[in-house]
Design a protein around this motif. Structure first.
Motif, mmCIF file in Angstrom:
data_model
loop_
_atom_site.group_PDB
_atom_site.id
_atom_site.type_symbol
_atom_site.label_atom_id
_atom_site.label_comp_id
_atom_site.label_asym_id
_atom_site.label_seq_id
_atom_site.Cartn_x
_atom_site.Cartn_y
_atom_site.Cartn_z
ATOM 1 N N GLY A 102 0.727 -1.103 -0.005
ATOM 2 C CA GLY A 102 -0.083 0.010 0.010
ATOM 3 C C GLY A 102 0.794 1.063 0.034
ATOM 4 N N SER A 104 -0.615 3.944 -4.332
ATOM 5 C CA SER A 104 -1.289 2.515 -4.324
ATOM 6 C C SER A 104 -2.633 2.628 -4.845
ATOM 7 N N PRO A 134 -2.385 8.569 -4.186
ATOM 8 C CA PRO A 134 -3.469 7.596 -3.941
ATOM 9 C C PRO A 134 -4.568 8.091 -4.710
ATOM 10 N N TYR A 143 -13.412 13.618 -0.973
ATOM 11 C CA TYR A 143 -13.920 14.279 0.335
ATOM 12 C C TYR A 143 -14.350 15.568 -0.105
ATOM 13 N N SER A 196 -5.341 1.517 -3.595
ATOM 14 C CA SER A 196 -6.190 1.065 -2.785
ATOM 15 C C SER A 196 -7.608 2.055 -2.847
ATOM 16 N N LYS A 197 -7.496 3.189 -3.221
ATOM 17 C CA LYS A 197 -8.657 3.932 -3.786
ATOM 18 C C LYS A 197 -9.212 3.707 -5.039
HETATM 19 C C1 LIG Z 1 -3.568 10.973 1.693
HETATM 20 C C2 LIG Z 1 -3.313 9.251 1.802
HETATM 21 N N1 LIG Z 1 -2.143 8.939 1.878
HETATM 22 C C3 LIG Z 1 -1.823 7.789 1.976
HETATM 23 C C4 LIG Z 1 -2.811 6.714 2.481
HETATM 24 C C5 LIG Z 1 -2.555 5.272 2.637
HETATM 25 O O1 LIG Z 1 -3.154 4.513 1.703
HETATM 26 P P1 LIG Z 1 -2.898 2.975 1.894
HETATM 27 O O2 LIG Z 1 -4.266 2.272 2.075
HETATM 28 O O3 LIG Z 1 -2.554 2.387 0.144
HETATM 29 O O4 LIG Z 1 -1.805 2.337 2.558
HETATM 30 C C6 LIG Z 1 -4.113 7.286 2.558
HETATM 31 C C7 LIG Z 1 -5.281 6.471 3.038
HETATM 32 O O5 LIG Z 1 -6.619 7.076 3.292
HETATM 33 C C8 LIG Z 1 -4.490 8.650 2.304
HETATM 34 O O6 LIG Z 1 -5.477 9.299 2.227
#
Ligand SMILES: Cc1ncc(COP(=O)(O)O)c(C=O)c1O
Length: 405
Positions: A121, A253, A227, A343, A255-256
């Motif tokens: 991540g 990542s 991300p 957001y 992730s989102k």
């Molecule tokens: C600005 C920001 N950076 C990093 C992350 C961490 O992301 P990951 O879940 O891929 O580790 C987030 C997660 O919400 C985020 O909002």
């Protein structure tokens, strides 16, 4: 009711006596988001889930894109030799090569696979890089408001976070950044599109920052935390930070982008324009290993190469953004529409964001107080909720506003 900070501190004190002083203090001062999330679970039980509108967590509710699910099924079915074993700690070379090629195309910077490190991540990526670059007492400049966990990532390696205010519309204030640079400044974190504000830093301001960094007495690394890069609305584009800033490391990542934050897949891209980029890459590969990550999840590394162009459902997010922003503006709130990310950082009608969060909560609306991100007078609302939640919540936002008028 919220747990008041003293009450939380009491729980921490009475139950975590084995836990280190440092971590106990960190828990006491942190985790607004998680606390609100837990409060949401309690309220849903008490009042019924349909009566609670939970805008607290950036946990996408959308399904991962179809191509991504198909890639995963294909890879699981193939069960190719070596696909579940250790690979070079930096990740599968062919996956890194593909990523380097697309980054080179997008940024014009000559990335190769040797500059790419697959990570657990984006959080894993950032911890890996801080472990590699921070000496105790080194400073990291962070524009505010910011993702709250940065502070801890920096503290993990005995660094010091140096907050710097952004301007009234949350754009970078380069003069303010410049004024915070000291001989101990090691890095600056940029997060664009930004969590929590949704702001995209302009090309002009990034160029201005590059000028400042070029004139600095020692190399300062910009960690571009990206991300939310795919989340941009209304035809806006997000400038490629690595194209503009020479000493740039991208941390990001899927992730989102793919709604898979639980799968923990991301990468670091170390710009070849950084002096000593090669040894920095080796250092990060090593720190990724000794932090205990070893390597990023194997099947997800392979999946990223199978579905490189899969994107989020932007139209869906934009519709929700418009519904919420327009609805709140109509109710009488002062709204700054986010250009990116997912957001809304909403100005509270009274200066005390904690108090207004309580008022919203009494109406069944859960939000995170802005002070959790380092800026009082705001609440953060996440657009990862359903369209229906937004529509049904609007009358309650209105009631909350009326309660303070
Ligand atoms: C600005 C920001 N950076 C990093 C992350 C961490 O992301 P990951 O879940 O891929 O580790 C987030 C997660 O919400 C985020 O909002």
């Amino acid at each position: 009711m919220f747990r008041q900070p003293d009450e939380c501190a009491q729980i921490v004190r009475s139950t975590l006596m084995i836990v280190s002083e440092t971590v106990r203090k960190q828990i006491e001062g942190a985790s607004w988001i998680r606390r609100m999330f837990e409060e949401g679970i309690r309220l849903k039980k008490e009042r019924g889930a349909e009566n609670i509108f939970d805008f607290t967590l950036g946990n996408p509710t959308e399904d991962p894109p179809r191509e991504v699910r198909a890639a995963l099924l294909k890879l699981a079915g193939q069960n190719a030799p070596g696909s579940h074993g250790y690979m070079p700690n930096a990740g599968f070379p062919e996956v890194r090569r593909k990523l380097a090629e697309s980054l080179k195309r997008d940024t014009g910077v000559p990335f190769t696979e040797n500059h790419i490190l697959m990570t657990v991540g984006c959080a894993g990526a950032m911890n890996t890089v801080f472990k590699a670059i921070l000496n105790p007492g080194d400073e990291v400049i962070v524009p505010m408001p910011c993702f709250p966990d940065y502070r801890f990532y920096i503290l993990n390696f005995s660094g010091e976070m140096v907050p710097v205010e952004t301007d009234a519309s949350f754009e970078l204030d380069v003069a303010a950044i410049q004024s915070k640079i000291t001989p101990k400044t090691r890095a600056i974190i940029l997060n664009s599109p930004n969590n929590p504000t949704g702001v995209i830093y302009s090309e002009a301001v990034l160029r201005e920052l590059e000028g400042v960094l070029q004139r600095a007495d020692h190399p300062i690394i910009v960690i571009s935390d990206e991300p939310y890069k795919s989340f941009v609305y209304d035809g806006a584009t997000c400038p490629e930070t690595a194209s503009i800033i020479s000493n740039c490391i991208i941390a990001t990542s899927w992730s989102k982008t793919w709604s898979i934050p639980g799968e923990r897949i991301g990468y670091l891209a170390i710009s070849p324009r950084i002096p000593e980029a090669e040894s920095l890459s080796q250092a990060c590969t090593f720190t990724n290993r000794i932090l205990g990550f070893i390597n990023a999840p194997a099947i997800w590394q392979l999946a990223t190469a199978e579905a490189p162009d899969a994107l989020p459902d932007l139209a869906g997010y934009r519709e929700k953004r418009d519904l919420l922003c327009d609805g709140l503006a109509e109710a009488g709130y002062e709204v700054l529409k986010p250009q990116g990310a997912f957001y809304l950082f909403l100005k509270t009608p009274i200066p005390d964001d904690m108090e207004f969060t309580r008022i919203l909560q009494a109406e069944g609306v859960l939000a995170v107080p802005g002070r959790g991100f380092g800026r009082s007078g705001y609440v953060r609302l996440s657009l990862t909720v359903s369209r229906d939640t937004i529509v049904r919540s609007l009358p309650f936002f209105k009631k909350a506003l009326e309660a303070v008028k």
